[in-house]
Scaffold this active site. Sequence first.
Site, PDB file in Angstrom:
ATOM      1  N   GLY A 294     -44.371  70.402 -28.869  1.00 13.82           N
ATOM      2  CA  GLY A 294     -45.369  70.151 -29.893  1.00 13.82           C
ATOM      3  C   GLY A 294     -44.948  69.008 -30.795  1.00 13.82           C
ATOM      4  O   GLY A 294     -43.780  68.610 -30.829  1.00 13.82           O
ATOM      5  N   CYS A 295     -45.918  68.491 -31.537  1.00 15.21           N
ATOM      6  CA  CYS A 295     -45.673  67.322 -32.374  1.00 15.21           C
ATOM      7  C   CYS A 295     -44.821  67.676 -33.592  1.00 15.21           C
ATOM      8  O   CYS A 295     -43.812  67.040 -33.876  1.00 15.21           O
ATOM      9  CB  CYS A 295     -47.010  66.707 -32.803  1.00 15.21           C
ATOM     10  SG  CYS A 295     -48.198  67.882 -33.462  1.00 15.21           S
TER      11      CYS A 295
END
Lengths: 344, 344, 344, 344
Positions: free
Chosen positions: D148-149
């Site tokens: 995920g970012c």
Amino acid sequence: MIKAAVLGSTGYAGIELVRLLSSHPEVEIKILGSQTFAGKKISEVYPNLVNVVDVVCTETDIDAAAACDVVFTALPHGASKAVIPALYEKGAKVIDLSGDFRYDDPKVYEQWYGEEHPRPDILAKSVYGLCELHRDEIKKTRLIGNPGCYTTCSILALAPLLHNKLVSTKNIIIDAKSGVTGAGRSLSLDVHFCECTENTKAYKVATHRHTSEIEQELGNIAGEEIILSFTPHLIPQKRGILSTCYANLNKEMSTQDVIDVFKEYYKNEYFIRVYENGLPETNHVAGSNFADIGAVVDKRLNRVIVVSAIDNLIKGAAGQAVQNMNIMFGLDETTGLKNAGFYL
Amino acid sequence: MIKAAVLGSTGYAGIELVRLLSSHPEVEIKILGSQTFAGKKISEVYPNLVNVVDVVCTETDIDAAAACDVVFTALPHGASKAVIPALYEKGAKVIDLSGDFRYDDPKVYEQWYGEEHPRPDILAKSVYGLCELHRDEIKKTRLIGNPGCYTTCSILALAPLLHNKLVSTKNIIIDAKSGVTGAGRSLSLDVHFCECTENTKAYKVATHRHTSEIEQELGNIAGEEIILSFTPHLIPQKRGILSTCYANLNKEMSTQDVIDVFKEYYKNEYFIRVYENGLPETNHVAGSNFADIGAVVDKRLNRVIVVSAIDNLIKGAAGQAVQNMNIMFGLDETTGLKNAGFYL
Amino acid sequence: MIKAAVLGSTGYAGIELVRLLSSHPEVEIKILGSQTFAGKKISEVYPNLVNVVDVVCTETDIDAAAACDVVFTALPHGASKAVIPALYEKGAKVIDLSGDFRYDDPKVYEQWYGEEHPRPDILAKSVYGLCELHRDEIKKTRLIGNPGCYTTCSILALAPLLHNKLVSTKNIIIDAKSGVTGAGRSLSLDVHFCECTENTKAYKVATHRHTSEIEQELGNIAGEEIILSFTPHLIPQKRGILSTCYANLNKEMSTQDVIDVFKEYYKNEYFIRVYENGLPETNHVAGSNFADIGAVVDKRLNRVIVVSAIDNLIKGAAGQAVQNMNIMFGLDETTGLKNAGFYL
Amino acid sequence: MIKAAVLGSTGYAGIELVRLLSSHPEVEIKILGSQTFAGKKISEVYPNLVNVVDVVCTETDIDAAAACDVVFTALPHGASKAVIPALYEKGAKVIDLSGDFRYDDPKVYEQWYGEEHPRPDILAKSVYGLCELHRDEIKKTRLIGNPGCYTTCSILALAPLLHNKLVSTKNIIIDAKSGVTGAGRSLSLDVHFCECTENTKAYKVATHRHTSEIEQELGNIAGEEIILSFTPHLIPQKRGILSTCYANLNKEMSTQDVIDVFKEYYKNEYFIRVYENGLPETNHVAGSNFADIGAVVDKRLNRVIVVSAIDNLIKGAAGQAVQNMNIMFGLDETTGLKNAGFYL
């Protein structure tokens, strides 16, 4: 009518004050001081004011200002120091938006501003103008140190918890995000549109002066010294501060328990809105004098996260200044401040 | 106190109207209609309104609305058509923010909306609510077709020139730029933040419905049919319309000559601010009911470029609706509308 | 490898050029000139460049620059005038991003810049670097006057119509909207975030210098003098220009007819994208060297509205400069420029 | 050439991947899957891609995709679960951008996603694709759970400190700010321009799923379970994540000491840029695959504040996916990713 002078009326805090005063039913704007724009109408500098406030700006004239019922000083840091003692000694009621008269202890000022306080005698007379915490003193004083924007937002978010000794005074962390009006109207690459928009950054990490105000006030409430982390960030919007505050609970509490504590603590406060559900966002308060507060307890860590939002130019500066004036002059505290925010 | 109902209160025009009415000294908000949010407080939908307007939204109730002194309808296109005849026939004073009751001629409606007008009889009773042009009729009517946002901005920019027959009625071009609130609250990819921000586009070129309103009103002023180019653009900001209008002068005039014409034409209008120097920008009017106008003559072409700016939600919608109400009820036209714009 | 010097490398056009050259497979950046930041790495000034371009900036050194294969000058107006003759006379290939070497006739320069051209002899050698229009001359010259951003966007939108004599040369109006990077990196209140964001304005109406470039080039194409209206606007975004161009058709044409004319005229141009459907928006081109063009005919007026979009920093400045270099050095014109825009 | 398929190519992560792959010298885009836009060219959906990628989108075809050398899945949560097992079992190399294959322990997935993991057997084969931490495993796997970012940004900021046991594992707080592209292309009021711009808010406080990824990876590095506070915020910009991370030092260290630890830990990492001076800002990384890290020690509290920044769409999604592909296929890890960010 209260005759008002605003010195430093063309900076961003000053002009917001002018805007608010222009629709205050009990105020007449008599003097708008501006070194840069003396001789020009304020509405030539800010064309939104044409037909609403067309007063001509003048250079600082202490006697003329002191002859008004109230003097707001929104001068650059340092400039207010020179003007306020003179105003005060002439008997004026002064509300200062700078950092110069916000401290209980001149030593704290010295430590964070890197210079001796020039007039500790007058500093001793000043009251910290966070209305919800110091209302009674504000009623009696002639000199208000109007709080910083980050400060107001952060103190209001933590005061009920510390007052009730519900959180540890260690490991308090305040991560705050501010719109660009907080940086003022002066030119620098930091506020160039192309450097600001689509950009977020932290700045003055561990060194921002507002830290000391927060520590002073929360320490007073807790009855013990508090040292905490405060990290300001610049976000690409004009108005608004969001403070995300972290503290470790001293006992197990639910989110609802915490909200109830806030509801009780602020039950008589018109301008504090405690959220039963959801969390504040900056556009809930943009354009108004409200301070919105919500909280979540992280059960896994027994830690509370309090989120608070204000409009930095209003509850964080000009609106609170007007609220202070209302209190000082015995008006209903909400006079001229009861409008809803813009939202859009 | 004027008892007011707002139907369609939770769209962007509706909520701006609620915000303005909440600080209007002569108005009491009685009914806030919302099909989507019936049963909820308006302040649950728009948290900026907590402590200011906490009225519970209700489903459309024609009788209840008609019992108010004034009904504002800010319904989606089509919905107002169904409601307004009923309200009107029950004797209500109605100010409609849709396009349904803005036309002199139902044929024009038909041509631009692609359907027959459902009630030409009631359309015939309505007055086009551009206050500065139709004040006398507004005083006497019970039904206002409140003008479109682009329309208001553009008509005000060209009316003095056409009234005085100073420009050719051929080759009039209006290039307008609008903030995104003009597109309303409905969801579409066009208003997704990531598609909107850092983006500018033209849309509905040569086909936007507001063209027909502009042509109707300017034609009336000129005393001859006018067909013109109107090009709307979407720009990445919330509020504000800027119209850049081009017209060929019939005789040689200087910039000052043109400005003098505007000054004279609007000399009694509080909400029209004609610029002696410089040109309007959208943030000069954001948050206020003002329409700002400036002009430049291009000597090389003997062409005038008029630039006008309004806040699309205020003078372009909710503010003008309040101004119309003030006129209809014999109040000072500026009541509740005299605040300066935000600027910041 | 082509050895390149960029003088004025830390302004916005300059740094965009550095960014593009850094990923150009045939270029080695040898010299980055900067009066302000000499002695610093370019990546200290623009931290996005760390690990990509860490060249140390130097003060202007004509000999060193002239020893490179190509010199790009992105200096403030006036500064290039002083440097370019020296570079040119030393035999360098020069691509100048200022306005100083863009004119056929020094008189036109004089008229719009308010001063005599200092070196008409060298001006006479320069080629106007709008690649799609002057490709053959560009191949043979050593001095390019790289076009302005508004200019490129506007000329490309009207050239096919004038070339084919399809529109009247009277009543051409160009209404252009530009992002703030077009104003450069210098500080002024105009580019303060809080004055720029949520604001749109027209500026330099009827007096912007790019008007003269547009008139020169379109006049050459039309074979007759053209005087037109050009109105620049500042919009709250970083990149992108949108030109909305109005012209009266000489005969009846449909939208499709006009599109076909554009398709034919630009059929061999990689960087010109003519829209079969819909219209360009600035985020279709942001980050790329493309110029996008669409058109609509307003049947009621027999008028064509052409909308064109470019990234002002790329096709409007640095990208076109690289395209010019590619042509001058016999490379595939798209080398280093074939990337898609960011869109997001 | 590596033949690549992208399933879910028209969401924001997908289209950024298409953009990056389009300029990757070793990749040929063979398949672009899109349920919504099957039959259309990708460049009809994203006009920035015209002339660059004009591939026609197709509905999901597992066999066709599995016949490519690599399949990127950027499908909505849930959709990837259904597709990936089939792809994997057919022998494809799969890089999944969803959360479905990021966990060591299916129980953790269950806890945070509220449902049983459908294929723990295949989950067991997947590698967590944070390149800098898992490079050796990435080389050998056929299935990547691309991080995920928020996760990437936060883990990189704390890994060196935990690896060296320099901070307490208690009281770690991550306060993260993300641009709106992180919310994807789906429509909701949350991403309406008018609700987003000029607004900042916290969301999913104490419940965001990325918390579990961060805890997993940091726990592995520390060799003990870690539970921490992670608070995501939405800020009004398109790209960029800034993580402000707080941790209590186990011993006295200076800012320089901490920076030296980071420098040493990441000394071989091209994409990690440790700041000797100053702090990262989101526009230092916007448009590039870099992760920028800076730190400040607050001496008063012996607490370190680490600030890290990435472009959420690149190092936080599509860029890291390409980096993973480069590693899996034995290419230079920086291939196709060496460009500088846009900055402007």
